[in-house]
Enzyme design. Structure first.
Site, PDB file in Angstrom:
ATOM      1  N   LYS A 153      -2.021  -7.933   9.441  1.00 31.17           N
ATOM      2  CA  LYS A 153      -3.007  -6.902   9.137  1.00 31.17           C
ATOM      3  C   LYS A 153      -4.050  -6.842  10.251  1.00 31.17           C
ATOM      4  CE  LYS A 153      -1.651  -5.643   4.920  1.00 31.17           C
ATOM      5  NZ  LYS A 153      -1.328  -4.246   4.546  1.00 31.17           N
ATOM      6  N   GLU A 203       2.715  -0.078  11.455  1.00 28.38           N
ATOM      7  CA  GLU A 203       2.614   0.641  10.181  1.00 28.38           C
ATOM      8  C   GLU A 203       1.259   1.332  10.072  1.00 28.38           C
ATOM      9  OE1 GLU A 203       2.747  -0.509   5.433  1.00 28.38           O
ATOM     10  OE2 GLU A 203       3.768  -1.800   6.882  1.00 28.38           O
ATOM     11  N   ASP A 228       2.734   4.772   5.748  1.00 30.78           N
ATOM     12  CA  ASP A 228       2.430   4.167   4.446  1.00 30.78           C
ATOM     13  C   ASP A 228       1.486   5.086   3.686  1.00 30.78           C
ATOM     14  OD1 ASP A 228       1.782   2.697   2.229  1.00 30.78           O
ATOM     15  OD2 ASP A 228       1.170   0.896   3.294  1.00 30.78           O
ATOM     16  N   LYS A 250       6.014   2.645  -1.660  1.00 32.66           N
ATOM     17  CA  LYS A 250       5.382   1.761  -2.641  1.00 32.66           C
ATOM     18  C   LYS A 250       5.727   2.296  -4.034  1.00 32.66           C
ATOM     19  CE  LYS A 250       3.162  -0.686   0.495  1.00 32.66           C
ATOM     20  NZ  LYS A 250       1.721  -0.536   0.736  1.00 32.66           N
TER      21      LYS A 250
END
EC number: 5.1.1.-
Length: 336
Positions: A153, A203, A228, A250
């Site tokens: 991240k 991402e 995403d 997701k």
């Protein structure tokens, strides 16, 4: 069907930080649907970015409890359509849809991947996520969990430094997730350096609605770009095709396994790589994701691995990243 809703507060091993938020616990809703001596389990976690709480999900599900319990479950996709027509949010629908699929598989006596005509013999390896922290802490987290693929991240002023430092301590594959934090010029510059550092893809580099920026980045990027936050529901897939190389689905955001199956098919038709990601779910949600593994290029299903303690048993991920599918039907889930 009998409906039961349960709340759990999942404790994380470490404070989990991304570019826009941090948390030490994760509220989650577990939906239980029972019929003919079998119970199916589904899950949706709360999420401040999408303004979803356990209480908001429970309230809208309880409002149609009688209709749910009177529904004749013959096909999970029909149940999903029924829930959409009732106006439930995708997060609430996800918990119920996962429970319906798990129950359906248990009633049919088969795991879901088998019902869908796929085999569990070949599947992508999940990455393990390293949340934002001091560089020293991120290195420590990585050393604590040796893994073949890490998702890092990012979203700070020291992003390149972070990856450079992590690279000193492992030869594992890196994936980078900026969670909408970068501007196009920064992303283009970072792409070049990150490729040299063994990063596989990036991402969601830019803000979810920065399509002009993504157009520029797509032309200049030397690494694949995965959507995403720009790809939430089925209708977003086609739009992403011109700006990204792949999508991260997701289940909570799109509304469960039923739409996810359609999204996977559509993405492949458009030539997009397909990934499914998690939202720090327990083994309930992770086991549902695992049923899709044979259809995926990439997967991020480490949610239960980030918890201090789990609330269910089902699919297991071993220390060597091997996935063990339980000798049970549906998603193979059982609450502890």
């Amino acid at each position: 069907m009998k409906l039961e809703l349960k709340k759990y507060v999942l404790e994380l091993k470490h404070t989990f930080t991304i570019s826009r938020e941090s948390h030490d616990t994760q509220d989650t809703l577990i939906a239980c649907l029972s019929l003919e001596g079998h119970t199916g389990f589904g899950e949706s976690t709360s999420n401040p970015y999408y303004k979803v709480t356990f209480e908001s999900m429970k309230a809208e599900i309880e409002a149609i409890r009688t209709d749910i319990e009177n529904f004749d479950l013959q096909d999970p996709s029909e149940f999903h359509l029924f829930l959409k027509e009732k106006g439930l949010s995708n997060f609430s629908i996800c918990a119920l849809d996962l429970a319906a699929h798990d129950l359906f598989g248990k009633l049919k006596g088969k795991p879901l991947y088998e019902i869908w005509g796929t085999s569990s013999e070949k599947y992508p390896i999940t990455n393990f996520t390293i949340g934002l922290d001091s560089v020293e802490k991120m290195v420590e987290k990585m050393k604590e969990q040796a893994w073949p693929i890490y998702k890092i991240k990012l979203g700070t002023n020291d992003d390149l430094k972070i990856v450079q430092e992590l690279r000193k301590h492992t030869n594992s594959v890196f994936r980078v997730d900026a969670n909408c934090a970068w501007e196009p010029e920064k992303a283009i510059e970072l792409c070049r350096e990150l490729k040299r550092l063994g990063v596989e893809f990036i991402e969601q580099p830019l803000h979810a609605d920065n399509w002009e920026g993504m157009k520029l980045l797509k032309k200049e990027a030397v690494l694949p770009l995965i959507a995403d936050e720009s790809c939430i529901v089925e209708e977003d897939v086609e739009k992403c095709a011109g700006y990204f190389d792949g999508i991260n689905i997701k289940l909570t955001k799109c509304g469960g396994l039923t739409p996810a199956l359609r999204v996977i098919k559509k993405a492949k038709e458009l030539g997009l790589k397909v990934m499914v990601g998690c939202m720090t779910e327990s083994t309930v949600g992770i086991s549902a994701i695992a049923q899709l593994l044979p259809q995926l290029d990439y997967v991020d299903m480490d949610g239960a691995m980030l918890l201090k303690g789990d609330i269910a048993e089902g699919v297991q991920i071993l220390p060597d990243a091997t996935v063990i599918f339980p000798q049970k039907n549906g998603s193979g889930v059982k609450l502890l």
